[in-house]
Design an enzyme around this catalytic site. Structure first.
Site, PDB file in Angstrom:
ATOM      1  N   LYS A 101      15.397  22.704 -32.217  1.00 29.34           N
ATOM      2  CA  LYS A 101      16.788  23.001 -32.550  1.00 29.34           C
ATOM      3  C   LYS A 101      17.120  22.312 -33.866  1.00 29.34           C
ATOM      4  O   LYS A 101      16.745  21.155 -34.069  1.00 29.34           O
ATOM      5  CB  LYS A 101      17.711  22.454 -31.449  1.00 29.34           C
ATOM      6  CG  LYS A 101      17.482  23.106 -30.117  1.00 29.34           C
ATOM      7  CD  LYS A 101      17.965  24.505 -30.161  1.00 29.34           C
ATOM      8  CE  LYS A 101      17.614  25.235 -28.878  1.00 29.34           C
ATOM      9  NZ  LYS A 101      17.939  26.647 -28.998  1.00 29.34           N
ATOM     10  N   ASP A 155      15.442  26.856 -34.359  1.00 26.09           N
ATOM     11  CA  ASP A 155      16.558  27.665 -33.856  1.00 26.09           C
ATOM     12  C   ASP A 155      17.860  26.972 -34.255  1.00 26.09           C
ATOM     13  O   ASP A 155      18.100  25.838 -33.872  1.00 26.09           O
ATOM     14  CB  ASP A 155      16.481  27.798 -32.332  1.00 26.09           C
ATOM     15  CG  ASP A 155      17.548  28.761 -31.794  1.00 26.09           C
ATOM     16  OD1 ASP A 155      17.565  29.002 -30.582  1.00 26.09           O
ATOM     17  OD2 ASP A 155      18.364  29.263 -32.604  1.00 26.09           O
ATOM     18  N   GLU A 161      15.450  30.889 -36.443  1.00 27.92           N
ATOM     19  CA  GLU A 161      16.172  31.742 -35.491  1.00 27.92           C
ATOM     20  C   GLU A 161      17.680  31.599 -35.712  1.00 27.92           C
ATOM     21  O   GLU A 161      18.211  30.485 -35.750  1.00 27.92           O
ATOM     22  CB  GLU A 161      15.801  31.315 -34.075  1.00 27.92           C
ATOM     23  CG  GLU A 161      16.232  32.228 -32.970  1.00 27.92           C
ATOM     24  CD  GLU A 161      15.815  31.708 -31.589  1.00 27.92           C
ATOM     25  OE1 GLU A 161      14.806  30.995 -31.482  1.00 27.92           O
ATOM     26  OE2 GLU A 161      16.549  32.003 -30.625  1.00 27.92           O
ATOM     27  N   ASP A 205      18.723  36.479 -32.815  1.00 24.51           N
ATOM     28  CA  ASP A 205      18.858  36.301 -31.361  1.00 24.51           C
ATOM     29  C   ASP A 205      20.273  36.767 -30.998  1.00 24.51           C
ATOM     30  O   ASP A 205      20.471  37.920 -30.633  1.00 24.51           O
ATOM     31  CB  ASP A 205      18.611  34.821 -31.039  1.00 24.51           C
ATOM     32  CG  ASP A 205      18.936  34.435 -29.594  1.00 24.51           C
ATOM     33  OD1 ASP A 205      18.772  33.262 -29.243  1.00 24.51           O
ATOM     34  OD2 ASP A 205      19.373  35.295 -28.807  1.00 24.51           O
ATOM     35  N   LYS A 237      15.904  39.221 -25.236  1.00 24.75           N
ATOM     36  CA  LYS A 237      16.205  38.594 -23.951  1.00 24.75           C
ATOM     37  C   LYS A 237      16.829  39.672 -23.073  1.00 24.75           C
ATOM     38  O   LYS A 237      17.914  40.192 -23.432  1.00 24.75           O
ATOM     39  CB  LYS A 237      17.208  37.448 -24.112  1.00 24.75           C
ATOM     40  CG  LYS A 237      16.750  36.306 -25.023  1.00 24.75           C
ATOM     41  CD  LYS A 237      17.828  35.225 -25.110  1.00 24.75           C
ATOM     42  CE  LYS A 237      17.384  34.074 -25.993  1.00 24.75           C
ATOM     43  NZ  LYS A 237      18.425  32.999 -26.087  1.00 24.75           N
TER      44      LYS A 237
HETATM   45  O1  LIG Z   1      14.804  28.886 -21.966  1.00 22.74           O
HETATM   46  C1  LIG Z   1      14.233  28.216 -22.845  1.00 22.74           C
HETATM   47  O2  LIG Z   1      13.185  27.611 -22.693  1.00 22.74           O
HETATM   48  C2  LIG Z   1      14.861  28.152 -24.226  1.00 22.74           C
HETATM   49  C3  LIG Z   1      16.348  28.219 -24.153  1.00 22.74           C
HETATM   50  C4  LIG Z   1      16.925  28.266 -25.523  1.00 22.74           C
HETATM   51  O3  LIG Z   1      16.303  27.862 -26.495  1.00 22.74           O
HETATM   52  C5  LIG Z   1      18.230  28.804 -25.684  1.00 22.74           C
HETATM   53  C6  LIG Z   1      18.945  29.266 -24.644  1.00 22.74           C
HETATM   54  C7  LIG Z   1      20.295  29.677 -24.822  1.00 22.74           C
HETATM   55  C8  LIG Z   1      20.905  29.492 -25.997  1.00 22.74           C
HETATM   56  C9  LIG Z   1      20.268  28.656 -26.996  1.00 22.74           C
HETATM   57  O4  LIG Z   1      20.495  27.317 -26.786  1.00 22.74           O
HETATM   58  C10 LIG Z   1      18.766  28.843 -27.044  1.00 22.74           C
HETATM   59  C11 LIG Z   1      18.461  30.099 -27.806  1.00 22.74           C
HETATM   60  O5  LIG Z   1      19.279  30.430 -28.658  1.00 22.74           O
HETATM   61  O6  LIG Z   1      17.419  30.709 -27.612  1.00 22.74           O
HETATM   62 MG   LIG Z   2      18.216  31.316 -30.019  1.00 20.90          MG
END
Ligand SMILES: O=C(O)CCC(=O)C1=CC=C[C@@H](O)[C@@H]1C(=O)O
Ligand SMILES: [Mg+2]
Length: 371
Positions: free
Chosen positions: A167, A192, A217, A242, A266
């Site tokens: 992150k 990300d 990301e 995303d 997703k």
């Molecule tokens: O589920 C995982 O292992 C990763 C989750 C993750 O990175 C995220 C979940 C939801 C929102 C964000 O914080 C982030 C993303 O953006 O992908």
């Molecule tokens: Mg993301």
């Protein structure tokens, strides 16, 4: 195949404690509040799905409560109004309801699981998957120190994960990533940003090019395409979208404008498996690599993500790490395990994992039966 007549839907409301807090620039999660959705046909077969919305509407407009309301008051009645010949019909039936993709995806996913079980095939086979195993990465929340982060990355590389996702946000990006790259010169690393930057940060973001990242990301606004296209022209590092991508149409816009070079799919964010497949096929046509993003799912949601990741254009490791990365114990048996950076998918019908009812009932905080 005979049509699916949905006789009953059970919403199991769950509360599970994450093994470690997951921090992003938009919040920190200690636990997951969600629904396991059980769709039961008139023959008594059950299919399972999982809602992925958070308690607050920071990632999209949906929350656990809106999921509950929209499923119970609008989507379940639509599901039960007439027989379903094929799961691909469900997203069309839900089109009369605007957005609310995570509510839709949980119910549609349960119908896909039910369909595959009735057909005696795996969900992966039912959706046209071509892989028996999928490469897996791991997402690491913001850590309290760089030392802790480096130790965690070392552990994950020892466990064989194919890439790490870190992150970033203003003030927590270049320096940290330089440290990581110095200690792990060849490790596939992605960042990300969860929309933490604007085009005003352009010159700063260009410095990330020195780090040889796989992708950045969602650096900019959650619903933007234009500024991401401007930024992508200036960056060598691929942008991955995303939060911007909620529909096939969004993916078409992003590709037409050059807003990104990679897309995270997703099922929950795009409204389910049928829409995810359409986006996948569009990306395949335009040679855009895709990977399966995570939403800190429990085992049912993770099983759906793994199935979708067996489609051929999913060429990059997804956020589909082992159950043990998130939970002291997961609600499926067997749990998802990662060997050599891969998850080998079960061959059993449907999602392939069984519900561990003892644990599901232990973590369940409410149960709503909708006939
Ligand atoms: O589920 C995982 O292992 C990763 C989750 C993750 O990175 C995220 C979940 C939801 C929102 C964000 O914080 C982030 C993303 O953006 O992908
Ligand atoms: Mg993301």
């Amino acid at each position: 195949m005979t049509a699916i007549n949905v006789k009953q839907v059970i919403l199991h409301r769950m509360l599970m404690l994450l093994k470690q807090p997951f921090e992003t620039n938009l919040g920190t999660f200690q636990q997951k509040d969600f629904f396991i959705v059980e769709v039961i046909d008139k023959e008594g077969n059950s299919g399972y799905g999982e809602t992925v919305a958070f308690p607050s509407p920071w990632y999209t407009e949906e929350t656990v409560e809106t999921n509950w309301h929209v499923m119970e008051d609008f989507l379940i009645p639509l599901l039960m109004e007439s027989p379903i010949e094929h799961p691909d019909e469900v997203s069309g039936r839900f089109k009369v309801i605007r957005r609310n993709n995570m509510a839709k995806a949980a119910l549609e996913g349960a119908v896909w699981d039910l369909y595959a079980k009735r057909e005696g095939i795996s969900l992966s086979e039912a959706i046209g998957g071509t892989k028996k195993a999928v490469d897996v990465g791991v997402a690491i929340g913001i850590q309290s120190s760089t030392t802790e982060l480096l130790e965690l990355i070392e552990q994950y590389t020892q466990q064989g994960y194919k890439r790490v996702k870190l992150k970033i946000k203003p003030g927590h990006d270049l320096e940290v990533l330089r440290e990581v790259r110095k200690q792990f010169p060849t490790l596939p690393i992605m960042a990300d940003a969860n929309s933490a930057y604007t085009l005003a940060d352009l010159e700063h973001l260009k410095k990330l090019d020195e780090l040889d990242l796989m992708m950045i990301e969602q650096p900019l606004q959650h619903d933007d395409f234009i500024d991401h296209a401007t930024l992508q022209k200036e960056l060598n590092t691929p942008i991955c979208l995303d939060e911007s991508i909620h529909t096939y149409s969004d993916a078409k816009t992003a590709i037409a404008l050059g807003s990104c070079k990679i897309i995270s799919i997703k099922p929950g964010r795009v409204g389910g498996i049928t829409e995810a497949k359409k986006i996948h096929d569009l990306c395949a046509k335009h040679d855009i690599p895709v990977w399966c993003g995570g939403m800190l799912e429990a085992g049912v949601g993770r099983a759906h993500s793994l199935a979708i990741a067996t489609l051929p254009q999913f060429t990059l490791p997804g956020d589909t790490a082992a159950s043990a990365n998130y939970w002291a114990s997961d609600i499926i048996t067997p749990e998802v395990t990662v060997d050599n950076g891969q998850v080998i998918l079960p061959e059993e019908p449907g999602i392939g994992y069984q519900i561990n009812w003892t644990l599901l009932e232990a973590f369940r905080i409410d149960k709503m039966v909708v006939n």
